[in-house]
Write a protein that holds these residues in place. Structure first.
Motif, mmCIF file in Angstrom:
data_model
loop_
_atom_site.group_PDB
_atom_site.id
_atom_site.type_symbol
_atom_site.label_atom_id
_atom_site.label_comp_id
_atom_site.label_asym_id
_atom_site.label_seq_id
_atom_site.Cartn_x
_atom_site.Cartn_y
_atom_site.Cartn_z
ATOM 1 N N THR A 44 -3.288 3.034 9.434
ATOM 2 C CA THR A 44 -2.312 3.107 8.365
ATOM 3 C C THR A 44 -0.873 3.109 8.879
ATOM 4 O O THR A 44 -0.032 2.351 8.422
ATOM 5 C CB THR A 44 -2.565 4.418 7.585
ATOM 6 N N LEU A 45 -0.605 3.987 9.841
ATOM 7 C CA LEU A 45 0.769 4.129 10.323
ATOM 8 C C LEU A 45 1.205 2.950 11.183
ATOM 9 O O LEU A 45 2.358 2.530 11.126
ATOM 10 C CB LEU A 45 0.927 5.435 11.095
ATOM 11 N N PHE A 46 0.278 2.434 11.982
ATOM 12 C CA PHE A 46 0.648 1.265 12.794
ATOM 13 C C PHE A 46 0.954 0.076 11.884
ATOM 14 O O PHE A 46 1.928 -0.641 12.102
ATOM 15 C CB PHE A 46 -0.456 0.936 13.801
ATOM 16 N N CYS A 47 0.110 -0.143 10.852
ATOM 17 C CA CYS A 47 0.366 -1.258 9.942
ATOM 18 C C CYS A 47 1.705 -1.084 9.244
ATOM 19 O O CYS A 47 2.470 -2.040 9.102
ATOM 20 C CB CYS A 47 -0.762 -1.371 8.913
ATOM 21 N N ASP A 48 1.988 0.139 8.823
ATOM 22 C CA ASP A 48 3.248 0.398 8.134
ATOM 23 C C ASP A 48 4.437 0.119 9.069
ATOM 24 O O ASP A 48 5.459 -0.420 8.649
ATOM 25 C CB ASP A 48 3.265 1.859 7.662
ATOM 26 N N TYR A 49 4.267 0.466 10.321
ATOM 27 C CA TYR A 49 5.316 0.196 11.316
ATOM 28 C C TYR A 49 5.460 -1.306 11.557
ATOM 29 O O TYR A 49 6.556 -1.864 11.525
ATOM 30 C CB TYR A 49 4.983 0.912 12.630
ATOM 31 N N TYR A 50 4.340 -1.978 11.783
ATOM 32 C CA TYR A 50 4.381 -3.420 12.084
ATOM 33 C C TYR A 50 4.988 -4.202 10.914
ATOM 34 O O TYR A 50 5.712 -5.173 11.118
ATOM 35 C CB TYR A 50 2.973 -3.937 12.413
ATOM 36 N N LYS A 51 4.671 -3.767 9.712
ATOM 37 C CA LYS A 51 5.205 -4.437 8.532
ATOM 38 C C LYS A 51 6.737 -4.511 8.586
ATOM 39 O O LYS A 51 7.341 -5.526 8.252
ATOM 40 C CB LYS A 51 4.757 -3.666 7.287
ATOM 41 N N LYS A 52 7.334 -3.416 9.023
ATOM 42 C CA LYS A 52 8.797 -3.358 9.097
ATOM 43 C C LYS A 52 9.362 -4.129 10.285
ATOM 44 O O LYS A 52 10.515 -4.534 10.277
ATOM 45 C CB LYS A 52 9.248 -1.895 9.244
ATOM 46 N N HIS A 53 8.586 -4.276 11.353
ATOM 47 C CA HIS A 53 9.141 -4.757 12.613
ATOM 48 C C HIS A 53 8.738 -6.163 13.022
ATOM 49 O O HIS A 53 9.130 -6.625 14.082
ATOM 50 C CB HIS A 53 8.806 -3.772 13.747
ATOM 51 N N ILE A 54 7.907 -6.793 12.195
ATOM 52 C CA ILE A 54 7.482 -8.142 12.570
ATOM 53 C C ILE A 54 7.977 -9.136 11.524
ATOM 54 O O ILE A 54 7.745 -8.953 10.326
ATOM 55 C CB ILE A 54 5.940 -8.207 12.699
ATOM 56 N N THR A 55 8.657 -10.161 11.983
ATOM 57 C CA THR A 55 9.046 -11.210 11.040
ATOM 58 C C THR A 55 8.556 -12.576 11.527
ATOM 59 O O THR A 55 8.058 -13.357 10.746
ATOM 60 C CB THR A 55 10.578 -11.265 10.837
ATOM 61 N N PHE B 35 -6.692 -5.738 7.336
ATOM 62 C CA PHE B 35 -5.682 -4.687 7.236
ATOM 63 C C PHE B 35 -4.299 -5.269 6.982
ATOM 64 O O PHE B 35 -3.506 -4.697 6.255
ATOM 65 C CB PHE B 35 -5.666 -3.827 8.502
ATOM 66 N N SER B 36 -4.015 -6.386 7.620
ATOM 67 C CA SER B 36 -2.667 -6.930 7.453
ATOM 68 C C SER B 36 -2.462 -7.403 6.013
ATOM 69 O O SER B 36 -1.341 -7.347 5.499
ATOM 70 C CB SER B 36 -2.391 -8.041 8.466
ATOM 71 N N LYS B 37 -3.531 -7.796 5.340
ATOM 72 C CA LYS B 37 -3.404 -8.135 3.918
ATOM 73 C C LYS B 37 -3.209 -6.867 3.086
ATOM 74 O O LYS B 37 -2.357 -6.821 2.212
ATOM 75 C CB LYS B 37 -4.629 -8.916 3.438
ATOM 76 N N ALA B 38 -3.993 -5.839 3.394
ATOM 77 C CA ALA B 38 -3.879 -4.586 2.631
ATOM 78 C C ALA B 38 -2.487 -3.969 2.798
ATOM 79 O O ALA B 38 -1.942 -3.395 1.856
ATOM 80 C CB ALA B 38 -4.951 -3.599 3.075
ATOM 81 N N TYR B 39 -1.914 -4.100 3.985
ATOM 82 C CA TYR B 39 -0.612 -3.473 4.244
ATOM 83 C C TYR B 39 0.532 -4.483 4.300
ATOM 84 O O TYR B 39 1.647 -4.131 4.652
ATOM 85 C CB TYR B 39 -0.664 -2.632 5.530
ATOM 86 N N ASP B 40 0.207 -5.745 3.997
ATOM 87 C CA ASP B 40 1.235 -6.773 3.873
ATOM 88 C C ASP B 40 2.035 -6.977 5.173
ATOM 89 O O ASP B 40 3.261 -6.968 5.183
ATOM 90 C CB ASP B 40 2.177 -6.398 2.711
ATOM 91 N N VAL B 41 1.299 -7.143 6.273
ATOM 92 C CA VAL B 41 1.949 -7.392 7.559
ATOM 93 C C VAL B 41 1.928 -8.896 7.842
ATOM 94 O O VAL B 41 0.916 -9.454 8.258
ATOM 95 C CB VAL B 41 1.260 -6.637 8.715
ATOM 96 N N LYS B 42 3.067 -9.544 7.597
ATOM 97 C CA LYS B 42 3.155 -11.000 7.694
ATOM 98 C C LYS B 42 4.122 -11.438 8.785
ATOM 99 O O LYS B 42 4.987 -10.676 9.198
ATOM 100 C CB LYS B 42 3.643 -11.572 6.359
#
Lengths: 473, 473
Positions: free
Chosen positions: A113-124, A235-242
């Motif tokens: 959960t926390l890693f995905c939330d972090y990656y979401k903010k830091h990956i473009t 997970f990346s879909k659930a947490y929107d890590v794109k």
């Protein structure tokens, strides 16, 4: 002399285990229900495990980070499969001082959960990938029983969380990290784990698939010891890590996690220890050699110091036990603590230019000229011990490895002497459940490279997988 | 070129600080209120801090352990002074799944309670003493503001907890560990801390006395950075930790604790960083040298590889930045990340057999023959940087160190430019409170070796202590 604080392994294995843990001062129960204190001898093994694995992780490009321990409930709920798997085991923080928080916080049982939330903010962009992060930390799962290192509400682990720009790269990472765990168990812990894939039922909640290292304990019970999970884009879909890929299109990242815990210490004990105490493979022993002077004499003391210095200079970790205890007491203590090699330096032996080396694993005494090249002599002995321990562990594993061709055979094995049981499986959850009814026997892993040369052990229909089954901790 | 993501230090110090933390990828805020994620660059500094301090602790005979994170409320309540000091900051676990626990568990804000409970069970005789235990872990305190490394609900630290058979030995430990912290700040972090004793009001709840390391930030604000507490028999009485002494009599053990936290990273930033980014003292820099090839050319690349290899062989940590970014971008990145030395290897320079070394601290460029002994050259430069950074930190500290002889002078200083303020004090809590009314100025520490050559700065009566005052983080 057998340690009278240690129950015999063949009489009561469970009692023997906790006796070892306490006699070797590895850990103890505390006033906090379900939680243990890891004592200096136990923690030193964990530090050694950390240092060897961490070095390997870093060689492969991983870096360490630290995410929060607390996870807000709403964040956790975003990935349903994960919370469903973990919900009953979650421990919640609800108050500060005497005031209620607006929202509950789960104490991490795992940190996707926390890693995905972090990656979401830091990956473009694809330029931000891969991210190869790992963390060493404490985690919590609510357990009803407590057995030091094996089962406790709090334990220590490392959890790798990596994100990649392609499925191929993420799959490679998943298999690579499993190979690291396999290497570590075989080469460092002298534990001949079997590596394979978990069934759908036994895989990690939310993973596409889970690879696992399965160890076999002395008593034939299995222990999962290191897992590597491939999540694909779930997970990346659930947490929107794109990220924006090279073709300038938005894509979800490919995600892997992998972890190994303080359970490895339980495995070391249950594979290698004996009725005299702990037995540590030299490559994981925080102290490899103890030098024991017998009699307070200059010649004895000088020789002890000389050995200590020479060993230190060659990166062999030794110490002199010059405490006021009796030699016999010191021998027993070194033995219960599992120090791989003991050097006894006594006046009487020195009269004939001899010293005695004692192997912890076989308890064999070796008389050696006191002017020998101690570094060469000890380092060869340590290597021999490491190899012999591994060999004996393989022999024990193989002795407790069976084949079953039908349910009757399965029952017979499990009722006589459990172990690793090879048996074919059709792949249906019904058969898996039916097998579990026999003493809780579970699929340990699917061996994808092994032949499928029989019908399903349960229903007798066409088999799809070659599986290892067993009773687990 | 100044980094446009970093506010100028002299314009807005607080904003500058968080800009540095983010631009150098040390840490970031998370979705968990009050908690931060320590990113790879920040965590690598913490790992380096850990490795140097841990080595020192072990040389002095300490061993590491791991106690539980959760503390049952009834256990915590046994030591009233401790809970009173910490009660409003405590975070409580009350539920598992959807079920209430019978009792609340505090998340550790400090672990005296658990260590005492452990020692009580494990100490019987003077032969069991001393016990020199330390643990590296996460702790929680409820904070309303969040500033990475400086103030957050969760942070990382080490906490030493030692028990001794005599007051003398425990006192010696308390001072010895303070000296370790002082040494570490001066020698490794290049931070010229002032060491002294806390007043009764400012000491740790329940301690007999507290020693402290006080750092002065670039803006004149003080930061407590490492404390060592002497507890005497206070905790051992509260938790009933007894031993049989050499005279065969029961006695309570003598107890010390000491700790240092991830705040040290905040101190490094606020003492050394500048408008271009982080500046790391070479001895704490996870990466000491970056080698940047300019132009893709065999001669350039070979030389870069040669330097890298030679530096590695001499235990100087370097890396080659051969990414696809432009040289200018790489320079700026190395600068913002605080890498102490940058080596620029370019084709044009090589035509005249030159390479360029750039010091991060002064940004000075040094042209060097490309056939120089790179190890000698770089290691001397690293030493020079370390010394110069320390010297400049001392100069800044001294520039911001003042004397006040009455309240008016104190106010003037604090209203103009805060810093370390030397002023005598009568010892009364009333005067301490009155001084606090001036911008929250607190006593930092009592300097026991310094002369008392004036009256109390507040009431004008007889002074008892030479004290340093200041505004704190």
């Amino acid at each position: 002399m057998k340690n009278d604080k240690i129950t015999s392994r063949d009489v009561d294995f469970a009692k023997w285990y906790t006796d070892i843990v306490r006699a070797a001062h590895l850990a103890d129960y505390t006033s906090v229900k379900g939680c243990i204190a890891i004592e200096p001898n136990g923690y030193a093994i964990w530090e050694k495990i950390q240092s060897i694995m961490d070095k390997k992780f870093k060689e492969l490009g991983h870096v360490n980070v630290q995410m929060p321990l607390l996870i807000p409930e709403n964040l956790f709920n975003q990935e349903k499969e994960l919370i469903e798997g973990f919900a009953p085991e979650l421990i919640w923080v609800t108050e500060v001082g005497n005031k209620k928080f607006d929202e509950r916080f789960a104490i991490r049982s795992t940190s996707e959960t926390l890693f995905c939330d972090y990656y979401k903010k830091h990956i473009t962009s694809y330029k931000d990938l891969p991210k190869l992060y790992n963390q060493w930390c404490n985690v919590f799962r609510y357990e009803k029983e407590t057995r030091p290192f094996l089962r406790s509400r709090e334990f220590l682990w490392q959890e790798g969380h990596t994100v990649h720009a392609s499925e191929e790269e993420a799959l490679k990472e998943t298999y690579q990290m499993m190979e690291v765990y396999r290497w570590f168990n075989h080469e460092i812990l002298a534990i001949p784990s079997i590596t394979g894939k978990k069934t759908e039922k036994e895989k990690f909640a939310g993973a596409e698939f889970t690879l696992t290292n399965e160890d076999l304990m002395y008593n034939g019970v299995c222990l999962q010891d290191g897992t590597s999970h491939y999540f694909g884009q779930k997970f990346s879909k659930a947490y929107d890590v794109k990220f924006t890929n090279k073709d300038n299109q938005e894509e979800y990242v490919y995600y892997t996690t992998w972890g190994k815990t303080t359970r490895a210490i339980a495995a070391i004990i249950m594979v290698h220890a004996d009725d005299y105490g702990l037995v540590l493979p030299p490559r994981i022993a925080p102290k490899q050699v103890v030098i024991i002077p017998i009699g307070n004499d200059d010649k004895v003391n000088n020789l002890c110091n000389k050995y200590k210095e020479e060993l230190s200079n060659s990166n062999i970790v030794s110490y002199i036990d010059d405490s006021e205890k009796s030699p016999g007491f010191k021998f027993a203590e070194a033995e219960v603590n599992g120090i791989p090699v003991r050097i006894e330096v006594g006046l009487r032996d020195l009269e004939s230019n001899k010293i005695t080396l004692v192997r912890r694993d076989t308890r064999e005494k070796i008389s050696v000229d006191c002017n020998t090249d101690i570094v060469k002599c000890v380092s060869e002995l340590l290597e021999t011990i490491q190899k012999d321990m591994y060999k004996r562990a393989i022999e024990r594993r193989d002795k407790l490895t069976f084949e079953a061709h039908n349910l009757e055979e399965m029952k017979n094995i499990l009722n006589t002497q459990p172990g690793f049981i090879h048996a074919m499986w059709c792949g249906s959850p019904e058969c898996e459940m039916k097998i579990k009814e026999i003493k809780g026997c579970k699929s340990r892993c699917i061996l994808e490279e092994k032949p499928i040369d029989d019908k399903c052990v349960c229903c007798g229909k066409e088999a799809k997988h070659h599986v290892i089954w067993g009773i687990q901790y």
